[in-house]
Design an enzyme around this catalytic site. Structure first.
Site, PDB file in Angstrom:
ATOM      1  N   HIS A  30      -5.405 -18.398  -1.503  1.00 49.49           N
ATOM      2  CA  HIS A  30      -4.683 -18.348  -0.227  1.00 49.49           C
ATOM      3  C   HIS A  30      -5.227 -19.418   0.720  1.00 49.49           C
ATOM      4  CE1 HIS A  30      -4.376 -14.403  -2.127  1.00 49.49           C
ATOM      5  NE2 HIS A  30      -3.261 -14.201  -1.448  1.00 49.49           N
ATOM      6  N   HIS A 263       0.838 -19.364   2.268  1.00 47.52           N
ATOM      7  CA  HIS A 263       0.030 -18.135   2.325  1.00 47.52           C
ATOM      8  C   HIS A 263      -0.748 -17.900   1.037  1.00 47.52           C
ATOM      9  CE1 HIS A 263      -1.108 -13.929   3.031  1.00 47.52           C
ATOM     10  NE2 HIS A 263      -0.683 -13.705   1.794  1.00 47.52           N
ATOM     11  N   GLU A 414      -8.348  10.880   8.647  1.00 52.84           N
ATOM     12  CA  GLU A 414      -9.085  10.866   7.383  1.00 52.84           C
ATOM     13  C   GLU A 414      -9.340   9.456   6.867  1.00 52.84           C
ATOM     14  OE1 GLU A 414      -6.635  14.744   7.296  1.00 52.84           O
ATOM     15  OE2 GLU A 414      -6.287  12.637   7.817  1.00 52.84           O
ATOM     16  N   HIS A 476      -1.147  22.141  -0.135  1.00 54.56           N
ATOM     17  CA  HIS A 476      -2.572  22.103   0.174  1.00 54.56           C
ATOM     18  C   HIS A 476      -3.460  22.439  -1.026  1.00 54.56           C
ATOM     19  CE1 HIS A 476      -1.250  21.651   4.224  1.00 54.56           C
ATOM     20  NE2 HIS A 476      -2.443  21.834   4.752  1.00 54.56           N
TER      21      HIS A 476
END
Length: 674
Positions: A30, A263, A414, A476
């Protein structure tokens, strides 16, 4: 640097030339980002960054992260040009087998690389953890006139980093904590792989970060004085800082500047020569640099040596005035732990109990028993403190006005929590852990993988580990999560069977230094085993051990279980003995540690001659057949769960002692398989 007017463009363009040449030679990489951010990086590294290329590990250094890790040649060029032990030959070997210049920066491979980066957003969020750790160390050890910890965490972040959701979580946490030692330079080139960011992004990052409590500035990313002024101003704020640097990707390339074509692909030989001409670069040979840029290396080495010497002098004076604090400081940096011989007296011992307790509760008791012996232990939870039982009693809450607190409230973040734990580990001085439900380990997984790649001892607490959480149902109830985590290289997954196994698994996890460890814990209560006639819980450290030995010289069948299913195995062994089937029960709290044991020990626990084996775990059976073999049976759950009281769910899904007994009868030929 006598002729700075001439030297600045030479140094900046050296970064650009090395970057495009290395990518071209590798035919992979890159070039656009390094070429576009060369001005910003040069100003930071030549005027502000406190580091010593001769000693990349010096504690007093600033931390620099390349969150946009795809632009790795920017960092490699900086390291080479400022005097790190990264030769021009290594630059030539970019992305080649065995080089110190891999495609994305890798911690532990290249001197000066602070973090393995590439997955966008991870560097951004990990830097937040580094800044948190620096604030904690300053709060605990700095004295008036002795700023042992006063460094800044810098990062270069990209449009892609700011799109990734983890950066939103981490930015919110950083703003809430007022991390004034955090400064991110945003490469605002408005180009991604697909093209202009207009294709996918219309929000205003400036307004977003202002709303998150950051100090934000916008500058021309090719104007050195504007960049320097912004960095100086950012050092005066009491907030984390984002400096949006308006840049042109592939700067200097006549036909690819500002375009996505620069890029992620080499510019091509013709375009490289055209770029050399556009930059006024006289040297046509690849990787050729003017001798004058050596002055930047010499100055960087001299400045670094002076800075480290000054810090070491301060440290010596601190040691003389505050000897106890100095010793504690050094122990914190060394991740000092109690000697192994003392753990048996430090760890709590739990009395046998049929009622027992949830292993998450036992984990909380263990953490509080060891916290005074490990003062660097600092933990938290993603808004599940009571459920994960991660709170350290009497140790206060970490906040913007109390970085001495040892309990961290991450909020419902989280992703950011896991990356921040990695950052604290990489910074040094803390032993951090963080908790959530096992099903949400999916949100932690990218950071767990980075910890495994970096070989750092990040600690994670995952409660509510199975269908045992019952009524919350399949959304869950984790099923595939244990298998997925175990499939990740260099990760230790512990699933202890009772309170005493929890204690010894925590010891093993905290002592482990070369990768992350995960504690997987129950919501429901489990019996605390009466160890009379059973294997000692301390054997948990070996990953697996014989919990209940057969009566004869060799078992007819071996039952292997983890966590909440171990007591089902015990029930089955007792019943099978009445039928004349002599069974061995093996508790296997950590497959990875068992795999690391000697061949003789593994053979002792799981003798190859005994091919009748049954495993049971309230999760996916994937991976268990390497222990049960082709002749054995893996009892588990290869479907999603059910919303109902957990006893009913276990029964409905066949995770029972009766199922073990039935499978043993089939293996022994006393009952045909239905």
């Amino acid at each position: 640097m006598n002729d700075k007017t001439r030297l600045d463009p030479l140094c900046v363009n050296s970064i650009r030339v090395l970057s495009m040449d290395a990518v071209q030679q590798a035919n992979s990489g890159h070039p656009g980002m390094p070429m576009g951010m060369a001005d910003v990086a040069y100003v930071l590294w030549s005027r502000f960054l406190r580091h010593n290329p001769a000693n990349p590990e010096w504690y007093g250094r600033d931390r620099f992260l390349l969150s946009a890790g795809h632009g790795s040649m920017l960092l490699y060029s900086l390291l080479h040009l400022t005097g790190y032990k990264l030769s021009l030959e290594e630059i030539r070997r970019f992305r080649q087998m065995g080089s110190h210049t891999p495609g994305h920066p890798e911690y532990g491979v290249t001197p000066g690389v602070e973090l393995t980066t590439g997955p966008l957003g991870q560097g951004f969020a990990t830097g937040v953890g580094m800044a948190m750790a620096a604030k904690v160390m300053a709060a605990r050890f700095n004295k008036e006139g002795f700023p042992l910890t006063d460094h800044t965490v810098y990062a270069i972040v990209s449009d892609g980093d700011l799109m990734e959701g983890i950066s939103h979580e981490a930015a919110s946490l950083a703003g809430h904590l007022g991390l004034s030692n955090l400064m991110y330079l945003y490469d605002s080139n408005r180009i991604t792989i697909d093209g202009s960011t207009d294709l996918s992004m219309s929000d205003d990052p400036v307004k977003r970060f202002e709303g998150l409590g950051w100090d934000v500035q916008v500058v021309d990313g090719h104007d050195h004085e504007a960049i320097a002024t912004a960095i100086e101003k950012a050092h005066q704020t009491d907030k984390p800082s984002l400096i949006e640097c308006k840049t042109k990707i592939g700067f200097g390339s006549p036909n690819k500047e500002g375009k996505e074509t620069s890029h992620g692909a080499p510019l091509g030989d013709e375009e490289i020569q055209a770029t050399r001409s556009a930059l006024g670069w006289d040297l046509r040979e690849a990787f050729a640099l003017p001798e004058e840029v050596g002055a930047w290396r010499d100055e960087s080495l001299a400045r670094g040596a002076d800075a480290e010497e000054a810090w070491n002098t301060m440290m010596q004076e601190y040691r003389e005035q505050y000897p106890a604090e100095a010793e504690a400081f050094q122990k914190a940096l060394a991740r000092d732990l109690p000697p192994s011989a003392e753990w048996s007296t430090i760890l709590p011992q739990f009395d046998p109990s049929e009622k027992g307790m949830a292993t998450r509760k036992a984990s909380g008791l263990v953490l509080n028993a060891i916290k005074d012996h490990i003062p660097t232990l600092t933990g938290g939870s993603a808004d599940l403190t009571g459920s994960n039982v991660t709170y350290l009693d009497g140790q206060g809450n970490l906040s913007s006005d109390n970085f001495s607190g040892r309990n961290i409230h991450y909020g419902v973040r989280e992703h950011a929590m896991a990356a921040a734990i990695n950052g604290m580990n990489l910074h040094g001085g803390m032993i951090p852990y963080g908790g959530t439900f096992l099903v949400f380990s999916d949100y932690n997984k990218p950071a767990i993988r980075i910890a495994a790649l970096c070989e750092i001892p990040s600690l994670f607490v995952f409660s509510h580990d199975s269908i045992g959480l019952g009524e919350d149902g399949p959304t869950h109830q984790p099923i595939e999560h244990l298998a997925a985590l175990r499939a990740t290289p260099n990760v230790q997954v512990f699933r202890p069977a009772d309170a005493n196994e929890v204690a010894w698994c925590w010891k093993a996890a905290i002592q482990h230094r070369t990768g992350p460890s995960l504690m997987v814990l129950t919501r429901q209560s489990l019996p605390t085993l009466d160890r009379a006639g059973l294997g000692d819980a301390s054997e948990s450290e070996r990953g697996a051990y014989i919990l209940k030995r057969e009566r004869g010289s060799r078992p007819d069948v071996i039952i292997i279980a983890t966590g909440s299913e171990v007591h089902l195995g015990l029930m089955a062994v007792e019943e099978l003995s009445t039928e004349g089937i002599d069974a061995r029960l093996v508790s296997m709290p950590c497959m990875e540690r068992f795999d690391a044991q000697s061949a003789s020990y593994r053979e002792e626990v799981l003798p190859a001659a005994v091919r009748k084996r049954i495993s049971i775990e309230a999760g996916a059976t994937f991976g268990w057949h390497r222990f049960t073999g082709t002749d054995g049976v893996a009892i588990g759950i290869d479907r999603f769960g059910i919303s109902a009281p957990y006893h009913e769910v276990y029964e409905a899904l066949g995770i029972t002692a009766a199922r073990i007994i039935e499978e043993a009868r089939v293996l022994m030929g006393t009952k045909p398989r239905v």
